[in-house]
Design a protein around this motif. Sequence first.
Motif, PDB file in Angstrom:
ATOM      1  N   PRO A 126      25.315  10.596 -24.609  1.00 52.78           N
ATOM      2  CA  PRO A 126      24.085   9.851 -24.298  1.00 52.78           C
ATOM      3  C   PRO A 126      23.962   9.504 -22.812  1.00 52.78           C
ATOM      4  CG  PRO A 126      25.105   8.985 -26.279  1.00 52.78           C
ATOM      5  CD  PRO A 126      26.039  10.021 -25.749  1.00 52.78           C
ATOM      6  N   LEU A 127      25.076   9.122 -22.185  1.00 51.65           N
ATOM      7  CA  LEU A 127      25.023   8.749 -20.771  1.00 51.65           C
ATOM      8  C   LEU A 127      24.509   9.917 -19.928  1.00 51.65           C
ATOM      9  CD1 LEU A 127      25.742   6.882 -18.360  1.00 51.65           C
ATOM     10  CD2 LEU A 127      28.007   7.947 -18.363  1.00 51.65           C
ATOM     11  N   PHE A 128      25.082  11.093 -20.151  1.00 56.06           N
ATOM     12  CA  PHE A 128      24.697  12.230 -19.320  1.00 56.06           C
ATOM     13  C   PHE A 128      23.314  12.760 -19.677  1.00 56.06           C
ATOM     14  CE2 PHE A 128      28.982  11.848 -17.972  1.00 56.06           C
ATOM     15  CZ  PHE A 128      28.888  12.188 -16.634  1.00 56.06           C
ATOM     16  N   ARG A 129      22.875  12.515 -20.916  1.00 50.66           N
ATOM     17  CA  ARG A 129      21.501  12.879 -21.265  1.00 50.66           C
ATOM     18  C   ARG A 129      20.530  12.080 -20.404  1.00 50.66           C
ATOM     19  NH1 ARG A 129      20.195  15.394 -26.036  1.00 50.66           N
ATOM     20  NH2 ARG A 129      22.060  16.171 -27.026  1.00 50.66           N
ATOM     21  N   ARG A 130      20.910  10.848 -20.107  1.00 53.67           N
ATOM     22  CA  ARG A 130      20.019   9.997 -19.316  1.00 53.67           C
ATOM     23  C   ARG A 130      20.018  10.413 -17.847  1.00 53.67           C
ATOM     24  NH1 ARG A 130      22.036   4.637 -20.282  1.00 53.67           N
ATOM     25  NH2 ARG A 130      22.731   5.327 -22.310  1.00 53.67           N
ATOM     26  N   ILE A 131      21.183  10.849 -17.343  1.00 58.64           N
ATOM     27  CA  ILE A 131      21.261  11.218 -15.917  1.00 58.64           C
ATOM     28  C   ILE A 131      20.650  12.597 -15.663  1.00 58.64           C
ATOM     29  CG2 ILE A 131      22.834  11.586 -13.965  1.00 58.64           C
ATOM     30  CD1 ILE A 131      24.893   9.897 -15.442  1.00 58.64           C
ATOM     31  N   ALA A 132      20.729  13.468 -16.674  1.00 62.58           N
ATOM     32  CA  ALA A 132      20.391  14.890 -16.482  1.00 62.58           C
ATOM     33  C   ALA A 132      19.013  15.149 -15.838  1.00 62.58           C
ATOM     34  CB  ALA A 132      20.527  15.643 -17.803  1.00 62.58           C
ATOM     35  N   PRO A 133      17.936  14.463 -16.277  1.00 66.01           N
ATOM     36  CA  PRO A 133      16.633  14.759 -15.643  1.00 66.01           C
ATOM     37  C   PRO A 133      16.662  14.533 -14.136  1.00 66.01           C
ATOM     38  CG  PRO A 133      16.334  13.424 -17.625  1.00 66.01           C
ATOM     39  CD  PRO A 133      17.803  13.472 -17.364  1.00 66.01           C
ATOM     40  N   GLY A 134      17.392  13.517 -13.696  1.00 70.64           N
ATOM     41  CA  GLY A 134      17.508  13.245 -12.258  1.00 70.64           C
ATOM     42  C   GLY A 134      18.148  14.416 -11.531  1.00 70.64           C
ATOM     43  N   ALA A 135      19.136  15.023 -12.183  1.00 71.72           N
ATOM     44  CA  ALA A 135      19.819  16.163 -11.549  1.00 71.72           C
ATOM     45  C   ALA A 135      18.842  17.329 -11.382  1.00 71.72           C
ATOM     46  CB  ALA A 135      21.021  16.597 -12.389  1.00 71.72           C
ATOM     47  N   ILE A 136      18.015  17.564 -12.388  1.00 70.42           N
ATOM     48  CA  ILE A 136      17.078  18.696 -12.300  1.00 70.42           C
ATOM     49  C   ILE A 136      16.027  18.441 -11.210  1.00 70.42           C
ATOM     50  CG2 ILE A 136      15.362  20.085 -13.552  1.00 70.42           C
ATOM     51  CD1 ILE A 136      18.170  20.513 -14.648  1.00 70.42           C
ATOM     52  N   VAL A 137      15.537  17.195 -11.135  1.00 61.85           N
ATOM     53  CA  VAL A 137      14.564  16.859 -10.077  1.00 61.85           C
ATOM     54  C   VAL A 137      15.201  17.091  -8.704  1.00 61.85           C
ATOM     55  CG1 VAL A 137      13.305  14.937  -9.010  1.00 61.85           C
ATOM     56  CG2 VAL A 137      13.263  15.242 -11.497  1.00 61.85           C
ATOM     57  N   THR A 138      16.466  16.689  -8.557  1.00 66.42           N
ATOM     58  CA  THR A 138      17.158  16.875  -7.276  1.00 66.42           C
ATOM     59  C   THR A 138      17.256  18.358  -6.944  1.00 66.42           C
ATOM     60  OG1 THR A 138      18.469  14.952  -7.873  1.00 66.42           O
ATOM     61  CG2 THR A 138      19.234  16.219  -5.991  1.00 66.42           C
TER      62      THR A 138
END
Length: 442
Positions: free
Chosen positions: A403-415
């Motif tokens: 769950p934690l990384f599911r939340r961070i993942a969109p930020g990584a793609i935007v970056t």
Amino acid sequence: MSQPPRERFGSRLGFVLAAAGSAIGLGNIWRFPYQAADGGGAAFVLLYLFMTALIGVPMMAAEFIVGRRTGRSPVGALRTLGGRRWIPLGVLYVVTPLVILSYFSIVSGWTLNYALDAIRGFSTTPGERYAAISAGLPAIKNHLVLMVVTTVVVMAGVRKGIERAALVLMPTLAVLLVGLAVWAAARPGASPGYLFYLKPSLAELLDPTVVKQAATQAFLSLSVGMGVMVTYSSYLSKQEDIGREAVVISFSDFSVAFIGGLVVFPVIFALGLSDDVRGATMGALFISLPGAFAEMGTLGRAIGFVFFSALVVAGLTSSFSLLEVGVASIMDELGMGRKVAGLTAGLLATGLGILPAMSLGILGGLDKIVGELFVVGGVLGMALLVGWKVHDPLAELVEGASPLFRRIAPGAIVTIRYVIPPLIAVILFFSVKDAWVLLLGN
Ligand code: PFF
């Protein structure tokens, strides 16, 4: 033609250690401390940490997205995801690691030579010794030894060769390094070394060359932009949390680089070699350290043996990954078996290494052009592919994620989409400029 089922890493730990083994190499223990001392001390360390977090982690995740989704080495992966127009970038990812391996193995060969010198007794004329072993026949001989070991391990396979070796070698490296850091800390006269390494000097941070250095050091160190992480992650299952692994591997790499500095500088200062490092090139340490170890008698030989063995181990696990890209590509694209592919790629990298083994000038030139320019170009290409071409990269990134990384993942793609391409374009501009100056003079 039906392909045999793809090999897989046997365990999560095995994959993490193999990928961390690729990332952690001479770049951490040898190159990073220098760059830091040269580029602003503690300020550089922070800048480097920032680059690792902002560009390194998302780009490693990007390579994992490409490798795991396609289950292919770079050429096939890029053909599958981007179509024929992306094949040249895939080819770049095959050429770059083979060329890097060819000269990286020469430098690893020097460390092997010094580890053996520690057993035989270090030379009392270290300058002459370095001149004798760094180029020519002795350099070729050590390069051959390391290439044979690398080729044999990679030929044994992902699980039976690379993973098994990483499970033994990486903990060994950790013990050697921590032992050295503790020994160094206990030396009288070590503290100025920490100060030299970590003195915060903010002026350098505004220098574009220093920013470029921090970014390229992060790419080289993390082994991104050269097809390695695409290839390793092609052996992963959908259960693996690739975002988490990108974070774990990147920060292990950072930690070892940081510890590398905590070993190298106190040792240099405690051994009274500080004059040698001010403004000197990296090669100078290959002269001054063995010289200082020679003067310390038996203890010097023991410490020298541990130090250079750590470098050999760190170099080997990186070499496996660099060779594996070529081997996997030959297997995937030409349909050859692992043994024949291993032998072919191994012979190719060994042959390519003869040139940098003959001349330090060629070695340095290859490092600038391939190790810097090609790698930065490779990172930019990967960011564009994953950010703008790959269909729904987020879906692949969150597959198997906690769950934690599911939340961070969109930020990584935007970056990857919006932040990294313009940043790398600027870095690439300065890399081209520096390569230009190197090739043609001012
Ligand atoms: N990532 C490894 C290191 O930091 O030492 C291996 C490596 C990759 C070294 C690429 C050099 C290089 F150009």
